[in-house]
Design a protein around this motif. Structure first.
Motif, PDB file in Angstrom:
ATOM      1  N   GLN A 119       0.811  -1.213   0.000  1.00 11.57           N
ATOM      2  CA  GLN A 119       0.000   0.000   0.000  1.00 11.57           C
ATOM      3  C   GLN A 119       0.848   1.268   0.000  1.00 11.57           C
ATOM      4  OE1 GLN A 119      -3.353  -0.021  -0.255  1.00 11.57           O
ATOM      5  NE2 GLN A 119      -3.228  -2.262  -0.437  1.00 11.57           N
ATOM      6  N   ALA A 120       2.056   1.190   0.543  1.00 13.12           N
ATOM      7  CA  ALA A 120       2.879   2.405   0.627  1.00 13.12           C
ATOM      8  C   ALA A 120       4.336   2.016   0.565  1.00 13.12           C
ATOM      9  CB  ALA A 120       2.592   3.172   1.911  1.00 13.12           C
ATOM     10  N   ASN A 121       5.134   2.834  -0.162  1.00 17.17           N
ATOM     11  CA  ASN A 121       6.588   2.659  -0.260  1.00 17.17           C
ATOM     12  C   ASN A 121       7.203   4.032  -0.004  1.00 17.17           C
ATOM     13  OD1 ASN A 121       9.234   2.114  -0.849  1.00 17.17           O
ATOM     14  ND2 ASN A 121       8.813   1.129  -2.822  1.00 17.17           N
ATOM     15  N   VAL A 122       7.603   4.262   1.240  1.00 15.42           N
ATOM     16  CA  VAL A 122       8.091   5.585   1.659  1.00 15.42           C
ATOM     17  C   VAL A 122       9.601   5.581   1.596  1.00 15.42           C
ATOM     18  CG1 VAL A 122       8.101   7.287   3.505  1.00 15.42           C
ATOM     19  CG2 VAL A 122       6.083   5.854   3.137  1.00 15.42           C
ATOM     20  N   GLN A 123      10.178   6.478   0.800  1.00 13.38           N
ATOM     21  CA  GLN A 123      11.624   6.610   0.664  1.00 13.38           C
ATOM     22  C   GLN A 123      12.030   7.961   1.253  1.00 13.38           C
ATOM     23  OE1 GLN A 123      13.600   4.302  -0.654  1.00 13.38           O
ATOM     24  NE2 GLN A 123      12.052   2.855  -1.429  1.00 13.38           N
TER      25      GLN A 123
END
Length: 830
Positions: A119-123
């Motif tokens: 659902q989310a890929n935070v970099q």
């Protein structure tokens, strides 16, 4: 006043004083150097404790950093987790605002829903790291079991960048798992392990972090071993124990061949373990320093002690060594030992003098003993029986040559499984006891108990005969055991003898005397003996005994016309059918010719006897089919006599059974008759003439040639031949029927032979011409026999010759033997 024992010339004084001096010198040397030499274990223990102290600090720091990151993920979930389900976009924006997470996870955060969908890929840094950090099984563990997880260290991308993830489940307000969040840490960039692994230990020691599952060194202060994979399971016991959870200090050789002192501690929050290694050269450097100082002193001390002991022994033991060398020379040259020279009158001189006197006495005794042993062994070897002498415990003291040959020849038999078990010094009772456990070996158990009884004095002697068969030969042996008393010592003499020939002769004599050689049934002699026994039993038990007197009907014509070989086969088959109708306790015997007797003991009444007799009659009434497809039809006349109802003794019962059988013969045969007192007064009835042949032919599938046309013609030939055989016996009453049956068969055989010859010629059968000549010979013989049969009288033997021609020559001789020469032509290739 006697001389004191302590004299300068005494060997005891000199050896005692010098030994005390040497021992005192050695003890002083050991006491002086013990505290400097035996320090290795203490230093290893001390160095190990130092290593574990440092390792505890490092492990504590690693655990604290991992726990801090787990707490950080829990904090993020508490702040923004409520919006994960209701507003995923807001949850993603909230994660972007937690910039402090970049210090914990240099590769960012990953978020999955309950179904495992990202659902989310935070970099938090550039360039972005595409790896998810968790594989499917690890993600399933977090989502399904609700556990926090430290993932495995894995390579990602073409550059094989190593990274691992820290994951926790996301729960809603009711505590249910709705997703998972993981922080990814790249090992090629600055992370919390960077500062820890930079720490050095000693001059050449290193810290290693190893993932247990992959046996991978993923962080270390020794950059040459970074990302090294340790040996697989089973290659190194130490590495296996580290992976399985060992904690402590040990000494080993690493995969690079360097001996190191290793301390190991497990990482509780991950499947990792941390190790600190220090080369043993550095760990035991102090011992090495001391060693170079101790070695010269120890060498000088040992050299001095050696010189002193050598000089002392050389001086004091020279006379003894001289005597020993002389004695050794006698032994090497195989000479009788002689008296040794006495050099000095000291203890050694006294010892040599006493030895000389003992040698003289022993020589005389040895001579007498040797002569006695030779005499006893000669006596034992002269006997043909296998003899062994046992002591009280069953140990073999002596054996003769026959026993040794028996042991070597029977290593594969049940009695002697190993020749060493029956040799001198072996326990013969123990060898017998091993064979006791074999199923059904009652003879071995009896022999073991008999030997023990004689040794214990419970029996004056013991004798047993037992079988000892091999896979290739049946043998019997006898064993006799007699006690042997020599003063206070007790034992026994075991003598075994091969009695195979005697037993075989006894069995042959018994078989010839009591059994019929053709049917292997009891003969008249044994039948009468068993009749006497069964009558005595019937008197004791107050039960009935039945005697069945059986005579075969139509046997003589078959024996005369088809030959004694067929007659013998028929008698053997009859015996087998009779036995199948009886119990194990019953007796079937052949009295001679075609007469049989059956004894049925333990009966309640005559009805039981009549049932068995009828069963036998019905069985013998069935067709007998020979291997040549000849079907023989016979029957039986059975007379039944009961004890004690009809006869009081053996002869009377046999006579009455015979009379009852002849009553059946005179009344038409193929029946069972129970003796009646009015038997002699009964009128006899005429015997009905035969209505069909007692020999028929039956077609079998095994007779097939593979050619459907020829097989159909052969089967038709069987049917026409049976029709003709039935008409042979009635040819004088119905000559026209006989002629029609003959013409039908003869015409069919001629057509069949012509058709068969054509097929064989078309297939190129090499011997078809010779085969055709056989056809013509059979047709000519059939015409000749037909003419003789028409011209013969009713009492002539032409009928038997015709039956033999049909069964033996035409069917068995030609169709079942000669025709098989070309059956292979019809076999289809596979």
């Amino acid at each position: 006043m006697s001389k004191p024992d302590l004299q300068p010339q005494s060997l005891k004084t000199r050896v005692t004083l010098m030994t005390l001096l040497i021992v005192m010198l050695c003890f002083w040397t050991l006491a002086f150097f013990s505290n400097r030499v035996f320090l290795r274990d203490e230093i290893r223990l001390f160095a190990g404790e130092q290593q574990r102290s440092a390792l505890n600090l490092w492990v504590y720091e690693i655990n604290r950093n991992l726990q801090t990151r787990l707490d950080a993920l829990d904090l993020v979930i508490k702040r923004a987790g409520t919006t994960f389900v209701s507003n995923p976009a807001a949850f993603h924006a909230s994660l972007q605002e937690h910039l402090f997470m970049a210090g914990f996870f240099n590769a960012g955060l990953r978020v999955w829903d309950k179904q495992g969908i990202l659902q989310a890929n935070v970099q938090y840094s550039q360039p972005e790291f595409p790896a998810l950090g968790l594989n499917k099984s690890e993600l399933a563990t977090v989502l399904n079991e609700g556990r926090t997880l430290i993932s495995g260290v894995r390579p990602y991308g073409e550059a094989q960048i190593r990274a691992f993830a820290v994951a926790v489940p996301i729960r809603n307000t009711q505590g249910a798992i709705v997703g998972a969040i993981a922080g990814v840490i790249r090992l090629d960039q600055t992370n919390f392990l960077t500062d820890i692994i930079k720490l050095d230990y000693g001059k050449s020691g290193h810290l290693f972090l190893v993932e247990s599952a992959q046996r991978l060194i993923f962080a270390t202060s020794d950059q040459s071993r970074l990302l090294e994979v340790l040996p697989d399971a089973g290659v190194s016991q130490c590495v296996d124990s580290f992976v399985q959870g060992f904690e402590g200090t040990t000494q080993l050789v690493n995969p690079h061949g360097e001996e190191v002192l290793v301390s190991v501690q497990q990482i509780p929050l991950a499947h990792w373990y941390a190790t600190v290694t220090l080369p043993t050269d550095e760990a035991f450097a102090m011992i090495k320093t001391l060693r170079w100082r101790i070695w010269p002193a120890a060498f000088v001390t040992l050299l001095l002690c050696g010189v002193l002991i050598w000089l002392m022994l050389r001086r004091e033991l020279t006379p003894m060594l001289t005597a020993v060398n002389i004695l050794d020379g006698y032994v090497r040259r195989n000479q009788a030992p002689q008296a040794l020279p006495v050099v000095r009158q000291d203890e050694v001189g006294q010892l040599v003098g006493g030895f000389n006197r003992l040698l003289e006495t022993l020589g005389q005794q040895q001579k007498v003993l040797h002569e006695s042993e030779l005499f006893k062994q000669a006596v034992l070897n002269s006997m043909t029986a296998e003899i062994a002498v046992l002591d009280q415990d069953g140990v073999i003291l002596a054996v003769n040559e026959a026993w040794e040959r028996f042991a070597l020849e029977n290593t594969a038999s049940e009695l002697v499984q190993n020749p060493s078990h029956t040799g001198v010094g072996a326990n013969y009772l123990a060898a017998r006891e091993l064979s006791d456990f074999e199923p059904g070996n009652t003879e071995a158990l009896q022999a073991h108990q008999g030997i023990r009884a004689v040794l214990d004095g419970h029996l004056p002697q013991f004798y047993v005969e037992y079988p000892c068969h091999t896979p290739h030969r049946q043998r019997w042996f006898s064993m006799s055991v007699t006690p042997l008393v020599r003063g206070s010592q007790k034992g026994a003499v075991v003598a075994q003898q091969d009695i195979t020939e005697r037993v075989q002769m006894q069995n042959q004599v018994r078989a010839l005397a009591f059994y019929d050689t053709l049917t292997h049934l009891p003969n008249r002699r044994l039948a009468l003996e068993r009749l006497t026994q069964q009558m005595a039993r019937a008197r004791r038990t107050h039960k009935h005994l039945a005697l069945l007197f059986i005579d075969l009907d139509k046997f003589k014509p078959i024996n005369d016309e088809l030959g004694h070989e067929v007659g013998d086969w028929l008698l053997q088959t009859v015996a087998q059918r009779i036995l199948r109708c009886l119990r194990e306790s019953d007796t079937a015997a052949r009295m001679g010719g075609d007469e049989f007797v059956v004894l049925l003991p333990d009966l309640l009444d005559s009805d039981q006897a009549m049932m068995v007799a009828e069963k036998i009659r019905s069985s013998l009434e069935q067709e007998f089919v020979t291997d040549q497809a000849a079907v023989l039809n016979i029957s039986s006349s059975i007379g039944v006599a009961m004890y004690p109802d009809h006869g009081a003794d053996e002869k009377e019962l046999m006579r009455l059974g015979d009379e009852a059988m002849y009553k059946v013969k005179k009344s038409g045969r193929n029946a069972v008759y129970l003796f009646q007192p009015s038997l002699a007064e009964t009128e006899t009835a005429p015997v009905e003439p035969a209505t069909s042949s007692y020999v028929h032919l039956r077609w079998k599938a095994a007779f097939s040639s593979g050619n459907p046309q020829i097989d159909q013609e052969h089967e038709m030939m069987f049917e026409l031949a049976n029709t003709l055989l039935d008409q042979v016996a009635l040819r004088h009453q119905h000559p026209q029927e006989f002629d029609r049956a003959y013409q039908a068969l003869f015409t069919h055989v001629e057509d069949h032979f012509a058709h068969e010859e054509k097929i064989l010629q078309e297939l190129g059968f090499e011997r078809w011409a010779a085969h055709a000549q056989k056809h013509q010979a059979l047709l000519a013989q059939a015409r000749c026999l037909y003419q003789e049969l028409n011209e013969s009288t009713p009492l002539a033997d032409t009928e038997g010759r015709w039956v033999k021609f049909m069964a033996a020559d035409l069917i068995a001789g030609h169709l079942l033997l000669a025709d098989r020469e070309f059956f292979h032509l019809f076999t289809k290739p596979v």
